[in-house]
Design a protein around this motif. Structure first.
Motif, mmCIF file in Angstrom:
data_model
loop_
_atom_site.group_PDB
_atom_site.id
_atom_site.type_symbol
_atom_site.label_atom_id
_atom_site.label_comp_id
_atom_site.label_asym_id
_atom_site.label_seq_id
_atom_site.Cartn_x
_atom_site.Cartn_y
_atom_site.Cartn_z
ATOM 1 N N HIS A 10 -19.145 4.977 -5.521
ATOM 2 C CA HIS A 10 -19.575 5.119 -4.200
ATOM 3 C C HIS A 10 -18.417 5.071 -3.341
ATOM 4 O O HIS A 10 -17.500 4.125 -3.395
ATOM 5 C CB HIS A 10 -20.706 3.972 -4.223
ATOM 6 C CG HIS A 10 -21.581 4.426 -2.867
ATOM 7 N ND1 HIS A 10 -21.115 3.816 -1.503
ATOM 8 C CD2 HIS A 10 -22.739 4.890 -2.509
ATOM 9 C CE1 HIS A 10 -22.126 4.166 -0.861
ATOM 10 N NE2 HIS A 10 -23.020 4.859 -1.389
ATOM 11 N N GLU A 11 -18.531 5.661 -2.297
ATOM 12 C CA GLU A 11 -17.509 5.546 -1.243
ATOM 13 C C GLU A 11 -16.960 4.113 -0.548
ATOM 14 O O GLU A 11 -15.944 3.801 -0.038
ATOM 15 C CB GLU A 11 -17.785 6.665 -0.196
ATOM 16 C CG GLU A 11 -18.948 6.193 0.837
ATOM 17 C CD GLU A 11 -18.638 6.897 2.385
ATOM 18 O OE1 GLU A 11 -17.551 6.956 2.687
ATOM 19 O OE2 GLU A 11 -19.853 7.291 2.542
ATOM 20 N N GLN A 12 -17.984 3.262 -0.806
ATOM 21 C CA GLN A 12 -18.007 1.838 -0.207
ATOM 22 C C GLN A 12 -17.536 0.982 -1.333
ATOM 23 O O GLN A 12 -17.544 -0.042 -1.139
ATOM 24 C CB GLN A 12 -19.273 1.562 0.330
ATOM 25 C CG GLN A 12 -19.787 2.151 1.467
ATOM 26 C CD GLN A 12 -20.960 1.589 2.308
ATOM 27 O OE1 GLN A 12 -22.070 2.252 2.042
ATOM 28 N NE2 GLN A 12 -20.819 0.312 2.778
ATOM 29 N N ALA A 13 -17.014 1.296 -2.394
ATOM 30 C CA ALA A 13 -16.818 0.500 -3.598
ATOM 31 C C ALA A 13 -15.710 -0.403 -3.486
ATOM 32 O O ALA A 13 -15.746 -1.720 -3.789
ATOM 33 C CB ALA A 13 -16.603 1.374 -4.936
ATOM 34 N N PHE A 14 -14.552 -0.134 -2.903
ATOM 35 C CA PHE A 14 -13.387 -0.631 -2.823
ATOM 36 C C PHE A 14 -12.921 -1.084 -1.538
ATOM 37 O O PHE A 14 -13.218 -0.327 -0.514
ATOM 38 C CB PHE A 14 -12.441 0.088 -3.592
ATOM 39 C CG PHE A 14 -12.741 0.668 -5.071
ATOM 40 C CD1 PHE A 14 -12.673 -0.315 -5.833
ATOM 41 C CD2 PHE A 14 -12.950 2.134 -4.926
ATOM 42 C CE1 PHE A 14 -13.197 0.118 -7.005
ATOM 43 C CE2 PHE A 14 -13.258 2.484 -6.333
ATOM 44 C CZ PHE A 14 -13.438 1.579 -7.385
ATOM 45 N N ALA A 15 -12.373 -2.360 -1.329
ATOM 46 C CA ALA A 15 -11.759 -2.744 0.040
ATOM 47 C C ALA A 15 -10.713 -1.709 0.643
ATOM 48 O O ALA A 15 -10.861 -1.487 1.642
ATOM 49 C CB ALA A 15 -11.267 -3.851 -0.119
ATOM 50 N N ASP A 16 -10.102 -1.050 -0.178
ATOM 51 C CA ASP A 16 -9.210 0.118 0.309
ATOM 52 C C ASP A 16 -9.175 1.245 -0.588
ATOM 53 O O ASP A 16 -8.598 1.312 -1.584
ATOM 54 C CB ASP A 16 -7.662 -0.407 0.275
ATOM 55 C CG ASP A 16 -6.872 0.611 1.122
ATOM 56 O OD1 ASP A 16 -7.110 1.608 1.172
ATOM 57 O OD2 ASP A 16 -5.671 -0.247 1.968
ATOM 58 N N GLU A 17 -10.096 2.028 -0.097
ATOM 59 C CA GLU A 17 -10.444 3.370 -1.168
ATOM 60 C C GLU A 17 -9.135 4.070 -1.457
ATOM 61 O O GLU A 17 -8.721 4.469 -2.508
ATOM 62 C CB GLU A 17 -11.590 4.063 -0.660
ATOM 63 C CG GLU A 17 -11.927 5.497 -1.405
ATOM 64 C CD GLU A 17 -12.708 6.251 -0.771
ATOM 65 O OE1 GLU A 17 -13.274 7.326 -1.126
ATOM 66 O OE2 GLU A 17 -13.181 5.999 0.588
ATOM 67 N N ALA A 18 -8.445 4.507 -0.353
ATOM 68 C CA ALA A 18 -7.277 5.344 -0.603
ATOM 69 C C ALA A 18 -6.326 4.907 -1.187
ATOM 70 O O ALA A 18 -5.586 5.609 -2.251
ATOM 71 C CB ALA A 18 -6.875 5.639 1.141
ATOM 72 N N ALA A 19 -5.772 3.333 -0.997
ATOM 73 C CA ALA A 19 -4.920 2.658 -1.832
ATOM 74 C C ALA A 19 -5.033 2.574 -3.175
ATOM 75 O O ALA A 19 -4.304 2.759 -4.076
ATOM 76 C CB ALA A 19 -4.774 1.413 -1.032
ATOM 77 N N THR A 20 -6.481 2.304 -3.619
ATOM 78 C CA THR A 20 -7.081 2.061 -5.066
ATOM 79 C C THR A 20 -6.827 3.751 -5.619
ATOM 80 O O THR A 20 -6.315 3.681 -6.656
ATOM 81 C CB THR A 20 -8.531 1.820 -4.936
ATOM 82 O OG1 THR A 20 -8.627 0.648 -4.292
ATOM 83 C CG2 THR A 20 -8.929 1.776 -6.418
ATOM 84 N N LEU A 21 -7.324 4.547 -4.891
ATOM 85 C CA LEU A 21 -7.122 5.879 -5.686
ATOM 86 C C LEU A 21 -5.667 6.371 -5.931
ATOM 87 O O LEU A 21 -5.223 6.841 -6.802
ATOM 88 C CB LEU A 21 -8.070 7.113 -4.916
ATOM 89 C CG LEU A 21 -9.215 6.886 -4.734
ATOM 90 C CD1 LEU A 21 -9.741 8.089 -4.038
ATOM 91 C CD2 LEU A 21 -9.940 6.754 -6.016
#
Length: 452
Positions: free
Chosen positions: A266-277
């Motif tokens: 889900h788009e809200q999963a991570f504190a920093d989506e872009a950095a995680t990916l």
């Protein structure tokens, strides 16, 4: 790379399955507190899932339940006398503690341990670390039997290492594989291990949830990576979005699931989506693989719907043709936005047939779902080479013969209705002990339990 398969070790629901609402932060658990449960139905639902997946060719095994009630805990907390006296006093003076001693939560074996396959570890062995689960009283002693069970199943020291749990302190709060995912081009290939944490113990400035507790710490995840001998270049740590923890996402597997090179999230999963990916892509490049991210937007599935349906608490399984099946609970079909999304994913929508997931497999797991656990909660993933699979204890592998022995065992030993007041019944404790004694024989694991 070795020939390897991923075994899913599903938790066999115990005979004390009940709805006590002990898990603060787990919305489903709280919503069904003190309602009547059906242990027999819960166990049969779980067995039906195991049998069906095994029949499809997926490697499937059983992780047995734990001893309940936990008399050691009750006596440690001051209840004394005969077993019947202990139960009566606990029911009268502290019924919540009695419910903790009777908790059937070990059925959710995603919390039993974190597992690293031999392809990832420095010494070429499969590593297990039983989770200390120190955030909740009803789970805080599970690691004792989890470690004992894992050492019974994976006893060959040349191939397996079962570590002791991390220190049971807030700094090293560890919830096991519910916050851990592995990515690889194949189960036997070197992969990337992905740890998601909810808070940082030694950095008070790091964001953390405000309403519900964050159960996994960065420090715990880092310690497990060291114990398992993981390559830092192929290990990623990411912060969970603290806002979603406060909305009922108590583990990462409630909002994301991975398999192969696919991350379904889900788009809200991570504190920093872009950095995680980005971190995952860079790590996967070290094993000549890429990341296929399947992102579910809030506009398609609101977070509340994802939590209520347990869309992401699903199993993502690799099929022989290279595509993947998503194992979901029936509740996903009962939620309008989730059902609509899944239809678009695999059922003829504009994007169906273009992604890696091309099949849904649905199961009725309502007894587990009402207590706060879906398909992903019920299984511990263990990637094993052919030689490692041959070296583990064979009596827990799901076959038609094992299924045919476990079903009558459940029907003989499990009640079909359990209410909170029944926990004070000494007969229930006897029934639970008799069931586990018989199970030791069925699984070929004499002495698995301390039933003295």
């Amino acid at each position: 790379m070795y020939n390897a398969r991923e075994f899913n070790f599903d938790g066999l629901v115990g005979p004390s399955h009940n709805y006590a609402g002990l898990s603060f932060g787990n919305v489903a658990s709280f919503n069904n507190v003190k309602s009547a449960s059906n242990p027999r139905q819960a166990a049969l639902q779980g067995l039906a899932k195991m049998r069906a997946l095994a029949a499809r060719g997926f490697a499937q095994a059983v992780l047995p339940p734990q001893v309940r009630p936990n008399f050691r805990l009750l006596r440690q907390l001051g209840f004394s006398g005969t077993d019947a006296d202990v139960l009566a006093h606990a029911w009268r003076e502290a019924p919540v503690i009695l419910a903790c001693a009777y908790s059937a939560s070990p059925m959710w074996t995603a919390n039993a341990a974190t597992v690293s396959p031999s392809a990832d570890s420095a010494d070429g062995r499969v590593h297990f670390t039983a989770a200390n689960l120190n955030n909740k009283l009803h789970r805080a002693e599970e690691h004792i039997q989890s470690t004992r069970t894992l050492r019974a199943l994976f006893a060959d020291p040349e191939r397996f290492v079962v570590h002791d749990p991390l220190p049971s302190t807030p700094a090293f709060g560890d919830e096991g594989a519910a916050n851990h995912t592995r990515f690889a081009s194949a189960h036997g290939a070197a992969g990337v291990e992905f740890f998601v944490y909810g808070r940082v113990e030694f950095d008070p400035s790091a964001p953390s949830p405000k309403k519900y507790p964050a159960r996994q710490t960065l420090e715990a995840s880092q310690a497990i990576a060291r114990l398992h001998g993981l390559d830092p270049a192929r290990t990623v740590f990411a912060a969970q979005n603290p806002d979603v923890v406060d909305q009922g996402v108590f583990h990462n597997d409630v909002i994301a699931v991975g398999n192969g090179n696919v991350l379904f999230y889900h788009e809200q999963a991570f504190a920093d989506e872009a950095a995680t990916l980005d971190a995952l892509r860079r790590a996967l490049a070290n094993v000549d693989s890429d990341l296929h991210a399947v992102r579910v937007d809030s506009g398609a599935v609101p977070l509340a719907d994802a939590v209520a349906s347990y869309l992401f608490n699903s199993q993502l399984l690799s099929k022989p043709d290279g595509r993947m099946a998503l194992v979901v609970p029936h509740e996903c079909r009962e939620n309008a936005s989730v059902a609509r999304y899944l239809d678009g994913l695999v059922g003829g929508g504009a994007t169906s047939g273009q992604g890696p997931i091309d099949e849904l497999i649905e199961f009725d797991l309502r007894q587990s779902m009402r207590n706060g656990g879906g398909p992903a909660c019920l299984r511990l993933r263990v990637s094993l080479t052919d030689a490692e699979a041959a070296a583990m204890h064979q009596g827990v592998i799901m076959t038609e013969d094992l299924y045919a022995r476990l079903v009558p065992w459940v029907e003989r030993h499990y009640r079909d209705r359990l209410e909170p007041k029944d926990l004070a019944d000494p007969q229930l404790a006897l029934e639970c002990a008799q069931a586990l004694e018989a199970l030791e024989g069925i699984l070929g694991l004499p002495g698995l339990y301390d039933l003295a």
